[in-house]
Design an enzyme around this catalytic site. Structure first.
Site, PDB file in Angstrom:
ATOM      1  N   HIS A 308       8.821  -8.640   2.278  1.00  0.00           N
ATOM      2  CA  HIS A 308       7.653  -7.910   1.808  1.00  0.00           C
ATOM      3  C   HIS A 308       6.415  -8.746   2.072  1.00  0.00           C
ATOM      4  O   HIS A 308       6.469  -9.983   2.036  1.00  0.00           O
ATOM      5  CB  HIS A 308       7.773  -7.606   0.312  1.00  0.00           C
ATOM      6  CG  HIS A 308       6.788  -6.588  -0.180  1.00  0.00           C
ATOM      7  ND1 HIS A 308       5.506  -6.938  -0.558  1.00  0.00           N
ATOM      8  CD2 HIS A 308       6.892  -5.246  -0.361  1.00  0.00           C
ATOM      9  CE1 HIS A 308       4.870  -5.836  -0.957  1.00  0.00           C
ATOM     10  NE2 HIS A 308       5.681  -4.803  -0.842  1.00  0.00           N
ATOM     11  N   ASP A 365      11.820  -0.305  -0.710  1.00  0.00           N
ATOM     12  CA  ASP A 365      12.204   0.713   0.264  1.00  0.00           C
ATOM     13  C   ASP A 365      13.700   0.705   0.546  1.00  0.00           C
ATOM     14  O   ASP A 365      14.250   1.710   1.009  1.00  0.00           O
ATOM     15  CB  ASP A 365      11.446   0.490   1.580  1.00  0.00           C
ATOM     16  CG  ASP A 365       9.948   0.533   1.386  1.00  0.00           C
ATOM     17  OD1 ASP A 365       9.470   1.526   0.806  1.00  0.00           O
ATOM     18  OD2 ASP A 365       9.256  -0.414   1.793  1.00  0.00           O
TER      19      ASP A 365
END
Length: 430
Positions: A308, A365
């Site tokens: 991320h 996600d």
């Protein structure tokens, strides 16, 4: 403790103030850099530049911390569970609502869940295969044509009414876009259902058969919306602030957020995860081989859902969604082979020095797509669901900027690298 930084340019030294956040983080204020030195800073992706001061959401990427208005995200999963409408109020207005405020806001959502018939009729002119995110962005902008009284929101009660309209109507728009893509008749909202259940009703009910929303499915969608409600100055939120800085109305600003969210590097990332897992499953590739391929610089395989931009630890939202996946699939007595692959990929990655040293942990996600899939949401609606969840955050960010009397229109600088002075050449001489 130093309250300023010293910058030396040639023989000249200037003092730059240091701003400190409530968590002890510090930022060098370079707002007067150009005026004092004639120089600008260069930060192509704004990864080292704070564009605002904000009191909405706090992230500590190294420690894996996410808080809404100071409340740890984990507390939104505890009993009694907060609901998405309550979390939306918290983000927008800076505090948890009392019972009367929450009841009134819920009633406003009910009162504004229908679309103007003029908007509904426009769906008939949209191609059935149109991307749902294109429909959402266009229709959200189109709301300004039918609610012109909210183009300027100066009083608190006006903002409450505008926020209620957007948060309520966005799910109706989303559901109608899905129905249009399937050639199905539109299903109107049911005022007797709660926010998430009502959305699923409009998505999946038929004129002769009501879709029954089970508690575990409703809770799962509620959790997805809450976990996506805000995330500091990400791409779509920054887009909302950029457009809003021009004093653009709330509808136009949030429509810009939808457009930014549409990108596969942002809101479309969970779609990429599902596509990857399906390719692995259909191609018979083992998770072990995927890990090897991901580490091979000469291999084109890309492992989506890990790492991320902000987090250098486990994304706290991913932990919550993983538990929710396990819980929902167990309740539904459903075995999803993609979840089995995802679990094995996570297990391998978390024990592999390559991923551990680079702090490539599963992100939100990685599991949100699997959970949406379990709920029955089609892949092309994943990003739309992300937008529904993120809308309160966009509204909160727009409001915070709008309320700041010192805010100015955002106007980044550039470093020009094009041609110097050249002459225009007439057509006959080219």
């Amino acid at each position: 403790m130093a309250d300023k930084a010293i910058l030396q340019v040639g023989d000249k030294k200037i003092e730059l103030p240091i701003i400190e956040g409530v968590d002890g983080s510090k930022a060098i204020d370079i707002s007067q850099l150009l005026a004092q030195t004639g120089l600008t800073s260069y930060d192509p992706s704004l990864g080292n530049t704070a564009i605002c001061k904000s009191a909405i959401t706090y992230i500590d990427g190294d420690k894996g911390i996410l808080r809404y208005r100071g409340i740890p995200i984990e507390q939104f999963t505890a009993q009694p569970k907060p609901n998405f409408v309550e979390a939306a109020w918290l983000l927008i207005f800076g505090r948890l609502p009392n019972k009367a405020e929450l009841a009134e806001f819920r009633q406003q959502l009910i009162d504004n869940e229908l679309l103007h018939e003029g908007i509904k009729d426009q769906f008939q002119h949209i191609p059935a295969d149109a991307p749902p995110m294109a429909i959402l962005s266009a229709t959200m902008n189109n709301l300004a044509c039918f609610h012109k009284q909210f183009l300027e929101v100066e009083k608190p009660e006006g903002l409450v009414a505008a926020a209620a309209r957007l948060i309520s109507k966005v799910r109706t728009i989303a559901a109608f876009s899905y129905r249009r893509s399937r050639g199905l008749p539109f299903i109107y909202p049911d005022p007797g259902l709660r926010y998430c259940a009502n959305f699923l009703h409009m998505m999946f009910s038929l004129p002769y058969k009501q879709y029954i929303v089970t508690p575990e499915i409703e809770d799962a969608l509620n959790m997805i919306f809450i976990l996506h409600a805000d995330h500091e100055q990400n791409c779509s939120t920054s887009a909302v602030r950029v457009v809003g800085s021009a004093r653009a109305n709330l509808f136009a600003s949030c429509a810009a957020g939808v457009s930014a969210l549409w990108g596969p590097l942002h809101g479309g990332a969970n779609v990429e995860v599902i596509n990857m897992l399906e390719r692995i499953y259909q191609g018979g590739i083992s998770p072990e081989q995927c890990i090897r391929d991901a580490k091979d610089k000469n291999n084109s395989f890309r492992l989506f859902g890990f790492g991320h931009r902000v987090y250098r630890n486990f994304d706290p939202r991913a932990k919550i969604l993983k538990e929710s996946c396990d819980r929902v699939l167990a309740k539904m007595h459903r075995q999803d082979p993609l979840l089995d692959i995802a679990r094995r990929l996570e297990e391998l990655a978390l024990s592999d020095p390559y991923f551990v040293e680079r702090k490539l942990y599963p992100n939100v996600d990685f599991y949100s797509g699997i959970l949406l899939r379990a709920i029955g949401i089609p892949t092309n609606m994943f990003t739309v669901c992300f937008a529904i969840g993120r809308l309160p955050g966009w509204i909160a960010q727009w409001k915070e900027q709008h309320d700041d009397t010192s805010s100015k229109i955002l106007r980044p600088r550039q470093v020009y690298i094009g041609a110097q002075v050249t002459d225009y050449v007439p057509m006959e001489q080219r």
